[in-house]
Design a protein around this motif. Structure first.
Motif, PDB file in Angstrom:
ATOM      1  N   GLY A 224       0.838  -1.198   0.000  1.00 24.03           N
ATOM      2  CA  GLY A 224       0.000   0.000   0.000  1.00 24.03           C
ATOM      3  C   GLY A 224       0.868   1.241   0.000  1.00 24.03           C
ATOM      4  O   GLY A 224       0.824   2.080  -0.883  1.00 24.03           O
ATOM      5  N   GLY A 225       1.744   1.316   1.034  1.00 20.58           N
ATOM      6  CA  GLY A 225       2.738   2.379   1.094  1.00 20.58           C
ATOM      7  C   GLY A 225       2.147   3.764   1.241  1.00 20.58           C
ATOM      8  O   GLY A 225       0.945   3.959   1.369  1.00 20.58           O
ATOM      9  N   LYS A 231       3.545   0.735  -4.747  1.00 26.97           N
ATOM     10  CA  LYS A 231       2.800  -0.347  -5.386  1.00 26.97           C
ATOM     11  C   LYS A 231       3.726  -1.188  -6.267  1.00 26.97           C
ATOM     12  O   LYS A 231       3.340  -2.260  -6.727  1.00 26.97           O
ATOM     13  N   MET A 232       4.921  -0.696  -6.523  1.00 25.89           N
ATOM     14  CA  MET A 232       5.873  -1.461  -7.331  1.00 25.89           C
ATOM     15  C   MET A 232       6.324  -2.693  -6.557  1.00 25.89           C
ATOM     16  O   MET A 232       6.551  -2.631  -5.342  1.00 25.89           O
ATOM     17  N   PRO A 233       6.460  -3.850  -7.219  1.00 24.33           N
ATOM     18  CA  PRO A 233       6.929  -5.054  -6.528  1.00 24.33           C
ATOM     19  C   PRO A 233       8.355  -4.859  -6.017  1.00 24.33           C
ATOM     20  O   PRO A 233       9.241  -4.449  -6.770  1.00 24.33           O
ATOM     21  N   PHE A 234       8.589  -5.164  -4.742  1.00 20.26           N
ATOM     22  CA  PHE A 234       9.915  -4.968  -4.157  1.00 20.26           C
ATOM     23  C   PHE A 234      10.970  -5.782  -4.893  1.00 20.26           C
ATOM     24  O   PHE A 234      12.040  -5.280  -5.229  1.00 20.26           O
ATOM     25  N   PHE A 235      10.688  -7.068  -5.119  1.00 21.14           N
ATOM     26  CA  PHE A 235      11.658  -7.906  -5.813  1.00 21.14           C
ATOM     27  C   PHE A 235      12.019  -7.316  -7.172  1.00 21.14           C
ATOM     28  O   PHE A 235      13.182  -7.315  -7.582  1.00 21.14           O
ATOM     29  N   TYR A 236      11.016  -6.811  -7.883  1.00 22.99           N
ATOM     30  CA  TYR A 236      11.309  -6.268  -9.203  1.00 22.99           C
ATOM     31  C   TYR A 236      12.218  -5.044  -9.101  1.00 22.99           C
ATOM     32  O   TYR A 236      13.200  -4.907  -9.842  1.00 22.99           O
ATOM     33  N   VAL A 237      11.894  -4.123  -8.193  1.00 20.40           N
ATOM     34  CA  VAL A 237      12.694  -2.906  -8.046  1.00 20.40           C
ATOM     35  C   VAL A 237      14.143  -3.259  -7.737  1.00 20.40           C
ATOM     36  O   VAL A 237      15.084  -2.695  -8.316  1.00 20.40           O
ATOM     37  N   PHE A 238      14.340  -4.213  -6.836  1.00 18.72           N
ATOM     38  CA  PHE A 238      15.688  -4.619  -6.442  1.00 18.72           C
ATOM     39  C   PHE A 238      16.414  -5.310  -7.598  1.00 18.72           C
ATOM     40  O   PHE A 238      17.547  -4.967  -7.939  1.00 18.72           O
ATOM     41  N   GLU A 304       6.564  -0.315 -17.853  1.00 20.53           N
ATOM     42  CA  GLU A 304       5.285  -1.031 -17.890  1.00 20.53           C
ATOM     43  C   GLU A 304       4.749  -1.256 -16.475  1.00 20.53           C
ATOM     44  O   GLU A 304       3.552  -1.061 -16.217  1.00 20.53           O
ATOM     45  N   ALA A 305       5.612  -1.658 -15.553  1.00 20.01           N
ATOM     46  CA  ALA A 305       5.171  -1.827 -14.168  1.00 20.01           C
ATOM     47  C   ALA A 305       4.696  -0.497 -13.586  1.00 20.01           C
ATOM     48  O   ALA A 305       3.682  -0.435 -12.879  1.00 20.01           O
ATOM     49  N   GLN A 311      -0.896   4.526 -11.216  1.00 20.98           N
ATOM     50  CA  GLN A 311      -2.350   4.708 -11.149  1.00 20.98           C
ATOM     51  C   GLN A 311      -2.933   4.094  -9.870  1.00 20.98           C
ATOM     52  O   GLN A 311      -4.152   3.963  -9.739  1.00 20.98           O
ATOM     53  N   GLY A 312      -2.045   3.692  -8.964  1.00 16.69           N
ATOM     54  CA  GLY A 312      -2.497   3.101  -7.713  1.00 16.69           C
ATOM     55  C   GLY A 312      -2.929   1.661  -7.842  1.00 16.69           C
ATOM     56  O   GLY A 312      -3.636   1.135  -6.978  1.00 16.69           O
TER      57      GLY A 312
END
Length: 400
Positions: A224-225, A231-238, A304-305, A311-312
């Motif tokens: 939620g943050g 809302k971005m996936p943590f694994f993806y960001v890392f 894309e993510a 947009q939440g």
């Protein structure tokens, strides 16, 4: 609530902050040899990164951060690693953790940045040690390896561990404070020596429950943050940040190759100037195409993510699988590109005073990172495309 007195934010544009990174490339090149010899990034370089705002890119605004598009950090890393891969690696690791703080209850950020919003946090996510449940939280014991930049992380570290919850195993991240662990200097490696990725030793370290979260969980409760960035996936960001550093390393190898070849004369070939050698040109062109392909994929996946998160909305599972999996081919592709052109430097690239050999060794180690495991992830992605069920526990976060 935080005790920090935060002045009105002066948030740079994405273009400005990426330009700051590009402008640092000559300085980082000059310091790269000393960085490797000292086996850590200098305090002066870390301070330059602080002054440039790199560690605030993904930090929540509540604590003085910029809350920017993740591709801003990715592009910064792609520039910094051209100059010094180890220094860029520290920006990657220390710069991703403010995003992780944004996934935790606000009191964590209030505690971490109560006196100084620039305090940094390192990490060691592999579950090397043991975790036992206790009243109100967890007790951690053991040794956690490869905590990059830990010498600069007065805010402690995130460490990973496995916990049994209602008959299921959870992979959790725990925020431990700097006073709760010792740093052991065991970082003697073939590449990325300047990252200072030393061992953390914990003895009966209590971590309150609110200072922990399930790594890989992905739903409204976990992401939620304080705004849509989280809302971005943590694994993806890392994982995308790691891929971006490796892309920068490969770009740096191409930079060095071009500088090396332009004045070079071939002694044994009739073509004379190296720039006229069709194989020297051909290898560079092919390497450039590989690097460009990896760059475009990481940036496009992140865009894309972001189109969902901004947009939440949570990123759909199929999209997460594709992003998470395809980014893991970056290390192999960039290593292939770098090695392809390194071979054309012949014996001139192998001397210890040549930056080419250091850049090559750094790429070798970066491509070995767990986030670049193209063998296992290729089988998983291919199986998914063929209709096979996802493994359990699902590394993509199956709840959304």
């Amino acid at each position: 609530m935080s005790n920090i007195e935060i002045a009105p934010l002066q948030i740079p544009s994405a273009e400005d902050i990426v330009q700051r990174a590009q402008d640092m490339i000559p300085m980082l090149r000059e310091r790269a040899q000393a960085c490797e010899a000292n086996r850590m990034v200098s305090k002066e370089t870390i301070q330059a990164f602080q002054d440039a705002g790199f560690f605030r890119i993904l930090q929540p605004k509540r604590w003085g951060g910029y809350e920017m598009h993740p591709n801003v950090l990715n592009k910064v890393l792609m520039e910094l690693a051209r100059g010094c891969p180890s220094s860029a690696w520290n920006v990657m690791v220390l710069g991703v953790h403010p995003f992780e703080v944004g996934l935790l209850p606000a009191r964590v950020g209030d505690e971490l940045w109560a006196q100084d919003s620039s305090v940094l946090v390192s990490s060691s996510y592999a579950p090397f040690g043991t975790v036992d449940k206790a009243e109100g939280g967890y007790v951690l014991n053991g040794e956690w390896l490869t905590s990059s930049g830990c010498d600069h992380a007065a805010g402690g570290a995130f460490v990973g561990g496995r916990v049994q919850e209602q008959g299921e195993t959870e992979f959790r991240s725990f925020w431990v404070q700097r006073s709760q662990f010792d740093i052991v200097d065991d970082w003697h490696v073939v590449g990325l020596a300047g990252t200072g990725s030393k061992k953390l030793c914990l003895r009966n370290a209590f971590v309150a429950g609110y200072r922990s979260h399930v790594i890989g969980a992905y739903d409204e409760s976990s992401h939620g943050g304080v705004n849509n960035l989280y809302k971005m996936p943590f694994f993806y960001v890392f994982y995308a940040a790691v891929s971006s550093v490796i892309i920068g390393m490969a770009r740096g190898m191409a930079d060095l190759y071009i500088e090396h070849m332009k004045p070079r004369q071939n002694i044994n070939q009739a073509v004379g100037a190296a720039v006229n050698d069709p194989f020297i040109k051909g290898r560079l062109g092919e390497a450039h195409a590989k690097i460009l392909g990896a760059t475009s994929r990481v940036l496009q996946n992140t865009d894309e993510a972001w189109s969902y998160a901004s947009q939440g909305r949570l990123v759909p599972l199929d999209v997460r699988i594709r992003h998470f999996a395809t980014n893991q081919f970056t290390g192999g592709e960039c290593f292939d590109a770098a090695h392809m052109i390194f071979k054309k430097t012949s014996t001139r690239g192998i001397w210890m005073n040549s930056p080419l050999q250091r850049q090559m060794r750094d790429i070798l180690v970066g491509a070995n990172h767990i986030t670049q495991n193209q063998d296992n992830i290729g089988e998983l992605l291919g199986g998914h495309l063929l209709g096979n069920p996802l493994p359990q526990p699902n590394p993509f976060g199956a709840k959304a």
